[in-house]
Design a protein around this motif. Structure first.
Motif, PDB file in Angstrom:
ATOM      1  N   PHE A 105      11.465  -2.078   9.405  1.00 20.83           N
ATOM      2  CA  PHE A 105      10.718  -2.350   8.169  1.00 20.83           C
ATOM      3  C   PHE A 105       9.561  -3.241   8.588  1.00 20.83           C
ATOM      4  O   PHE A 105       9.760  -4.397   8.928  1.00 20.83           O
ATOM      5  N   ARG A 106       8.351  -2.699   8.583  1.00 16.06           N
ATOM      6  CA  ARG A 106       7.174  -3.432   9.079  1.00 16.06           C
ATOM      7  C   ARG A 106       6.129  -3.612   7.988  1.00 16.06           C
ATOM      8  O   ARG A 106       6.037  -2.803   7.058  1.00 16.06           O
ATOM      9  N   SER A 107       5.323  -4.663   8.134  1.00 15.90           N
ATOM     10  CA  SER A 107       4.229  -4.927   7.195  1.00 15.90           C
ATOM     11  C   SER A 107       2.902  -4.481   7.797  1.00 15.90           C
ATOM     12  O   SER A 107       2.749  -4.437   9.014  1.00 15.90           O
ATOM     13  N   VAL A 108       1.951  -4.150   6.930  1.00 19.65           N
ATOM     14  CA  VAL A 108       0.591  -3.831   7.372  1.00 19.65           C
ATOM     15  C   VAL A 108      -0.374  -4.499   6.399  1.00 19.65           C
ATOM     16  O   VAL A 108      -0.225  -4.375   5.184  1.00 19.65           O
ATOM     17  N   ASP A 109      -1.329  -5.271   6.933  1.00 19.03           N
ATOM     18  CA  ASP A 109      -2.280  -5.954   6.066  1.00 19.03           C
ATOM     19  C   ASP A 109      -3.297  -4.948   5.540  1.00 19.03           C
ATOM     20  O   ASP A 109      -3.914  -4.226   6.313  1.00 19.03           O
ATOM     21  N   GLN A 139      -8.425   2.109   7.004  1.00 20.62           N
ATOM     22  CA  GLN A 139      -8.010   2.807   8.219  1.00 20.62           C
ATOM     23  C   GLN A 139      -6.711   2.231   8.777  1.00 20.62           C
ATOM     24  O   GLN A 139      -5.940   2.930   9.433  1.00 20.62           O
ATOM     25  N   LYS A 140      -6.459   0.946   8.517  1.00 16.96           N
ATOM     26  CA  LYS A 140      -5.232   0.317   9.013  1.00 16.96           C
ATOM     27  C   LYS A 140      -3.999   1.037   8.490  1.00 16.96           C
ATOM     28  O   LYS A 140      -3.017   1.229   9.215  1.00 16.96           O
ATOM     29  N   LEU A 141      -4.051   1.418   7.215  1.00 11.79           N
ATOM     30  CA  LEU A 141      -2.910   2.106   6.617  1.00 11.79           C
ATOM     31  C   LEU A 141      -2.737   3.488   7.238  1.00 11.79           C
ATOM     32  O   LEU A 141      -1.618   3.961   7.445  1.00 11.79           O
ATOM     33  N   VAL A 142      -3.858   4.131   7.546  1.00  9.06           N
ATOM     34  CA  VAL A 142      -3.812   5.446   8.184  1.00  9.06           C
ATOM     35  C   VAL A 142      -3.169   5.333   9.567  1.00  9.06           C
ATOM     36  O   VAL A 142      -2.306   6.137   9.940  1.00  9.06           O
ATOM     37  N   GLN A 143      -3.568   4.317  10.316  1.00  6.67           N
ATOM     38  CA  GLN A 143      -3.018   4.122  11.664  1.00  6.67           C
ATOM     39  C   GLN A 143      -1.535   3.755  11.614  1.00  6.67           C
ATOM     40  O   GLN A 143      -0.720   4.305  12.351  1.00  6.67           O
ATOM     41  N   ALA A 144      -1.201   2.815  10.737  1.00  6.47           N
ATOM     42  CA  ALA A 144       0.189   2.366  10.648  1.00  6.47           C
ATOM     43  C   ALA A 144       1.099   3.473  10.135  1.00  6.47           C
ATOM     44  O   ALA A 144       2.278   3.523  10.474  1.00  6.47           O
ATOM     45  N   GLY A 145       0.533   4.368   9.328  1.00 10.22           N
ATOM     46  CA  GLY A 145       1.332   5.425   8.723  1.00 10.22           C
ATOM     47  C   GLY A 145       1.347   6.725   9.499  1.00 10.22           C
ATOM     48  O   GLY A 145       1.737   7.770   8.962  1.00 10.22           O
ATOM     49  N   GLU A 146       0.944   6.674  10.760  1.00 11.18           N
ATOM     50  CA  GLU A 146       0.900   7.888  11.563  1.00 11.18           C
ATOM     51  C   GLU A 146       2.281   8.535  11.641  1.00 11.18           C
ATOM     52  O   GLU A 146       3.284   7.865  11.872  1.00 11.18           O
ATOM     53  N   ASN A 147       2.303   9.864  11.430  1.00 10.75           N
ATOM     54  CA  ASN A 147       3.534  10.656  11.484  1.00 10.75           C
ATOM     55  C   ASN A 147       4.538  10.301  10.391  1.00 10.75           C
ATOM     56  O   ASN A 147       5.739  10.568  10.526  1.00 10.75           O
ATOM     57  N   ALA A 148       4.061   9.676   9.312  1.00 12.30           N
ATOM     58  CA  ALA A 148       4.962   9.342   8.203  1.00 12.30           C
ATOM     59  C   ALA A 148       5.393  10.600   7.454  1.00 12.30           C
ATOM     60  O   ALA A 148       4.713  11.622   7.464  1.00 12.30           O
ATOM     61  N   ARG A 182      -5.763  12.737   5.688  1.00 17.99           N
ATOM     62  CA  ARG A 182      -6.138  12.359   7.053  1.00 17.99           C
ATOM     63  C   ARG A 182      -4.968  12.482   8.025  1.00 17.99           C
ATOM     64  O   ARG A 182      -5.163  12.684   9.214  1.00 17.99           O
ATOM     65  N   ARG A 183      -3.759  12.324   7.496  1.00 19.57           N
ATOM     66  CA  ARG A 183      -2.582  12.414   8.359  1.00 19.57           C
ATOM     67  C   ARG A 183      -1.745  13.656   8.055  1.00 19.57           C
ATOM     68  O   ARG A 183      -0.751  13.894   8.723  1.00 19.57           O
ATOM     69  N   GLY A 184      -2.134  14.429   7.053  1.00 20.94           N
ATOM     70  CA  GLY A 184      -1.401  15.641   6.730  1.00 20.94           C
ATOM     71  C   GLY A 184       0.036  15.373   6.339  1.00 20.94           C
ATOM     72  O   GLY A 184       0.954  16.108   6.700  1.00 20.94           O
TER      73      GLY A 184
END
Length: 259
Positions: A105-109, A139-148, A182-184
């Motif tokens: 369970f991780r946080s992302v600013d 973009q941070k959310l896009v990066q952190a959410g990769e392969n979600a 962006r992440r499909g």
């Protein structure tokens, strides 16, 4: 801090104390003077606070910085000082994950007018949920959410309110959908009741590569594996809004005609 970010938390903790059996910051401590929230060490079911810095998605728990943070001496690196108490937070994080069957369970600013964080929740079964919190597209959310597996993204403003969304640091419906595109990945976004109908971007034709779109409605309860069904139901949901609008118009007409 905006009230809608935290005010309900006190009541959740209060009810948790009332029904706790074995195992289940200025604002909360002040509210704790009114009723038990579990913040005191001798509480029936005490609350363990885990800072967002300690579980940040970019942190490596085995790094030297984290090991330094466990020492009690002053450290010149501000990033290390912010992580004081991290070892206990990491242990609490691991315990919570073990209890809930989570891998992490991780946080992302994210970017909002006040400090705000999203969450990345990964389950041992392999699925992953990314929750945006209040934010503009970032973009941070896009990066952190990769392969979600699933993205739950706020969409406080309608598509024709992009200027207002930028000023208030929120996202529009179309912007929320674009983050998922962006992440499909499947994308469920908030759908405030103040909208009289479904925004156009939610009803456009679904193209190959587009995320499966689900609208978050009050009392909706659906499995992640069934999320694709919500995309099929959008037209029916749109019709229900139209029917409700017609019903309200009829009711208003009847009220006007009464003597």
């Amino acid at each position: 801090m905006h009230g809608d970010h935290h005010i309900g938390l006190a009541k959740i903790l209060s009810m948790r104390q009332r029904w706790a059996t074995d195992n289940v910051f200025m604002y909360l401590h002040e509210y704790a003077a009114l009723e038990e929230l579990g913040l005191s060490p001798d509480a029936k079911s005490s609350v363990v606070a885990i800072s967002v810095d300690a579980i940040h998605w970019k942190n490596d728990f085995s790094s030297p910085r984290f090991k330094e943070a466990s020492k009690g001496t002053y450290h010149r690196d501000r990033r290390v000082r912010r992580l004081r108490g991290t070892p206990s937070a990491v242990l609490a994080h691991h315990g919570m994950c073990a209890l809930l069957g989570l891998d992490s369970f991780r946080s992302v600013d994210v970017v909002h007018r006040t400090s705000c964080h999203g969450a990345i929740i990964k389950h041992t079964d392999g699925w992953c949920i990314v929750y945006s919190g209040d934010t503009i597209p970032t973009q941070k959310l896009v990066q952190a959410g990769e392969n979600a597996t699933l993205l739950i993204h706020e969409s406080t403003m309608a598509d024709d309110q992009a200027e207002m969304a930028a000023a208030k640091m929120h996202s529009t419906v179309g912007q929320a959908i674009d983050i998922g595109r962006r992440r499909g990945i499947p994308c469920s976004h908030t759908f405030p009741r103040r909208y009289p109908n479904i925004p156009p971007s939610a009803t456009t034709e679904h193209k190959p590569g587009d995320p499966t779109l689900a609208l978050a409605l009050d009392h909706a309860n659906i499995k992640i594996s069934d999320m694709w069904k919500m995309n099929v139901y959008i037209n029916a949901i749109e019709q229900s809004f139209a029917d409700l609008e017609e019903e309200n118009d009829t009711t208003q007409a009847v009220e006007v005609d009464l003597p």
